[in-house]
Design a protein around this motif. Structure first.
Motif, PDB file in Angstrom:
ATOM      1  N   PRO A   1      -2.628   9.557   5.360  1.00 41.76           N
ATOM      2  CA  PRO A   1      -3.021   9.669   3.945  1.00 41.76           C
ATOM      3  C   PRO A   1      -1.964   9.078   3.010  1.00 41.76           C
ATOM      4  N   PRO A   2      -2.380   8.515   1.865  1.00 41.93           N
ATOM      5  CA  PRO A   2      -3.769   8.484   1.380  1.00 41.93           C
ATOM      6  C   PRO A   2      -4.617   7.472   2.147  1.00 41.93           C
ATOM      7  N   TRP A   3      -5.832   7.883   2.503  1.00 41.08           N
ATOM      8  CA  TRP A   3      -6.736   7.048   3.278  1.00 41.08           C
ATOM      9  C   TRP A   3      -7.531   6.077   2.409  1.00 41.08           C
ATOM     10  N   PHE A   4      -7.544   6.298   1.113  1.00 43.73           N
ATOM     11  CA  PHE A   4      -8.363   5.500   0.204  1.00 43.73           C
ATOM     12  C   PHE A   4      -7.519   5.179  -1.029  1.00 43.73           C
ATOM     13  N   GLU A   5      -7.326   3.881  -1.312  1.00 44.59           N
ATOM     14  CA  GLU A   5      -6.466   3.456  -2.417  1.00 44.59           C
ATOM     15  C   GLU A   5      -7.149   2.366  -3.239  1.00 44.59           C
TER      16      GLU A   5
ATOM     17  N   LYS B   1     -10.527  -4.905  -9.479  1.00 43.72           N
ATOM     18  CA  LYS B   1     -10.013  -3.783  -8.695  1.00 43.72           C
ATOM     19  C   LYS B   1     -10.231  -4.036  -7.211  1.00 43.72           C
ATOM     20  N   ILE B   2      -9.196  -3.765  -6.428  1.00 42.75           N
ATOM     21  CA  ILE B   2      -9.250  -3.943  -4.977  1.00 42.75           C
ATOM     22  C   ILE B   2      -9.230  -2.561  -4.331  1.00 42.75           C
ATOM     23  N   TYR B   3     -10.214  -2.288  -3.479  1.00 42.91           N
ATOM     24  CA  TYR B   3     -10.332  -0.986  -2.820  1.00 42.91           C
ATOM     25  C   TYR B   3     -10.004  -1.132  -1.339  1.00 42.91           C
ATOM     26  N   ALA B   4      -9.132  -0.239  -0.845  1.00 43.02           N
ATOM     27  CA  ALA B   4      -8.695  -0.275   0.547  1.00 43.02           C
ATOM     28  C   ALA B   4      -9.002   1.064   1.209  1.00 43.02           C
ATOM     29  N   PHE B   5      -9.889   1.037   2.205  1.00 37.00           N
ATOM     30  CA  PHE B   5     -10.264   2.228   2.968  1.00 37.00           C
ATOM     31  C   PHE B   5      -9.566   2.198   4.325  1.00 37.00           C
ATOM     32  N   CYS B   6      -9.104   3.331   4.765  1.00 36.64           N
ATOM     33  CA  CYS B   6      -8.652   3.460   6.138  1.00 36.64           C
ATOM     34  C   CYS B   6      -9.881   3.537   7.039  1.00 36.64           C
ATOM     35  N   LYS B   7      -9.956   2.686   8.064  1.00 36.72           N
ATOM     36  CA  LYS B   7     -11.120   2.671   8.937  1.00 36.72           C
ATOM     37  C   LYS B   7     -11.084   3.806   9.960  1.00 36.72           C
ATOM     38  N   ARG B   8      -9.882   4.135  10.449  1.00 29.40           N
ATOM     39  CA  ARG B   8      -9.743   5.200  11.451  1.00 29.40           C
ATOM     40  C   ARG B   8      -8.611   6.131  10.992  1.00 29.40           C
ATOM     41  N   PRO B   9      -8.921   7.189  10.248  1.00 27.79           N
ATOM     42  CA  PRO B   9      -7.891   8.063   9.669  1.00 27.79           C
ATOM     43  C   PRO B   9      -6.993   8.703  10.729  1.00 27.79           C
TER      44      PRO B   9
ATOM     45  N   CYS C   1     -11.256  13.059  15.127  1.00 26.41           N
ATOM     46  CA  CYS C   1     -11.281  11.620  15.401  1.00 26.41           C
ATOM     47  C   CYS C   1     -12.578  11.064  14.836  1.00 26.41           C
ATOM     48  N   THR C   2     -12.465  10.183  13.860  1.00 26.46           N
ATOM     49  CA  THR C   2     -13.656   9.593  13.263  1.00 26.46           C
ATOM     50  C   THR C   2     -13.347   8.166  12.843  1.00 26.46           C
ATOM     51  N   MET C   3     -14.381   7.358  12.670  1.00 24.74           N
ATOM     52  CA  MET C   3     -14.183   5.958  12.322  1.00 24.74           C
ATOM     53  C   MET C   3     -15.284   5.492  11.374  1.00 24.74           C
ATOM     54  N   LEU C   4     -14.897   4.750  10.361  1.00 24.38           N
ATOM     55  CA  LEU C   4     -15.862   4.145   9.457  1.00 24.38           C
ATOM     56  C   LEU C   4     -16.531   2.987  10.193  1.00 24.38           C
TER      57      LEU C   4
ATOM     58  N   LEU D   1       0.828  -1.195   0.000  1.00 21.35           N
ATOM     59  CA  LEU D   1       0.000   0.000   0.000  1.00 21.35           C
ATOM     60  C   LEU D   1       0.870   1.255   0.000  1.00 21.35           C
ATOM     61  N   MET D   2       0.319   2.359  -0.468  1.00 23.80           N
ATOM     62  CA  MET D   2       1.037   3.632  -0.424  1.00 23.80           C
ATOM     63  C   MET D   2       1.210   4.096   1.021  1.00 23.80           C
ATOM     64  N   SER D   3       0.213   3.802   1.846  1.00 24.09           N
ATOM     65  CA  SER D   3       0.251   4.135   3.267  1.00 24.09           C
ATOM     66  C   SER D   3      -0.264   2.943   4.047  1.00 24.09           C
ATOM     67  N   ALA D   4       0.493   2.506   5.056  1.00 23.53           N
ATOM     68  CA  ALA D   4       0.096   1.340   5.844  1.00 23.53           C
ATOM     69  C   ALA D   4      -1.233   1.590   6.549  1.00 23.53           C
ATOM     70  N   LYS D   5      -2.083   0.561   6.600  1.00 23.02           N
ATOM     71  CA  LYS D   5      -3.401   0.677   7.224  1.00 23.02           C
ATOM     72  C   LYS D   5      -3.657  -0.556   8.082  1.00 23.02           C
ATOM     73  N   ARG D   6      -4.121  -0.337   9.314  1.00 27.85           N
ATOM     74  CA  ARG D   6      -4.434  -1.440  10.213  1.00 27.85           C
ATOM     75  C   ARG D   6      -5.937  -1.703  10.209  1.00 27.85           C
TER      76      ARG D   6
END
Length: 224
Positions: free
Chosen positions: A113-117, A96-104, A164-167, A81-86
């Protein structure tokens, strides 16, 4: 970081007997990867049937090709990923594979960021590299995040009140990915995977938590 195998099991569902089914459960492979924080999905398209693990502190991608006749070549290492996400939100639409950050996070990785790849594997190929199978000809690209998330902060806002926000809930209704956050006033937004545009579709958030899964004409999810 330590490496831990993610074991893949296969079950023959030909029999309705629970005892017979248990006897047909067997190991199909092992995905050795950096431990912690990965999300797992299946990608089924005209050309591929993959099990994919993405994310964690390393931001790596590990793939298991369920149709590979050679177990030694079934495990494929994809681009990081461009930015690691837990514990990211992960979904696939076609190739196509979509990766969202759950807690930015606004300060540092993971979840910076980027939070969405998106990773488009439609033209990717698998090649041997140093004894490993690697996915070449593709890379992650950043996408626009939900418009209501404040992604540009002035310096003094960092120290006064860091957002502070969370999907909290999401569902794939192809070609749209519907998401809601823990901000009720934001409502429900849909990402169009064809045009790569966001649309607000409802003033209320989705009426469930976590991911909704399709089962024929209905969707199943945990109630609020």
């Amino acid at each position: 970081m330590c490496t831990t195998p993610y074991n893949v099991y296969k079950m023959d569902l030909a029999s309705s007997s629970s005892s017979a089914m248990a006897k047909r459960l067997h190991a199909a492979g092992s995905l050795r990867a950096h431990a912690g924080g990965k999300s797992i999905i299946s990608l089924r398209s005209r050309r591929r049937t993959w099990i994919i693990g993405v994310g964690g502190d390393s931001g790596e991608v590990i793939i298991f090709d369920t149709k590979s006749p050679d177990p030694d070549k079934a495990v494929i290492h994809g681009p990081n990923l461009m930015s690691a996400k837990r514990c990211l939100v992960l979904t696939a639409v076609g190739d196509k594979i979509y990766a969202f950050c759950k807690r930015p996070s606004w300060t540092s990785d993971p979840d910076f960021p980027p939070w969405f790849e998106v990773l488009d594997v439609s033209k990717a190929r698998v090649v041997s590299d140093g004894g490993l199978q690697r996915l070449k000809g593709c890379s992650w690209s950043s996408l626009l995040i939900l418009p209501c998330i404040p992604w540009k902060l002035k310096p003094w806002e960092y120290y006064i009140s860091l957002p502070c926000t969370m999907l909290t809930s999401y569902v794939l209704v192809a070609p749209y990915i519907l998401v809601s956050y823990d901000q009720p006033s934001w409502g429900t937004h849909a990402f169009d995977t064809d045009s790569h545009e966001w649309h607000k579709i409802h003033n209320n958030p989705l009426p469930f938590v976590g991911r909704a899964s399709r089962h024929g004409p209905i969707f199943l999810a945990s109630s609020n």
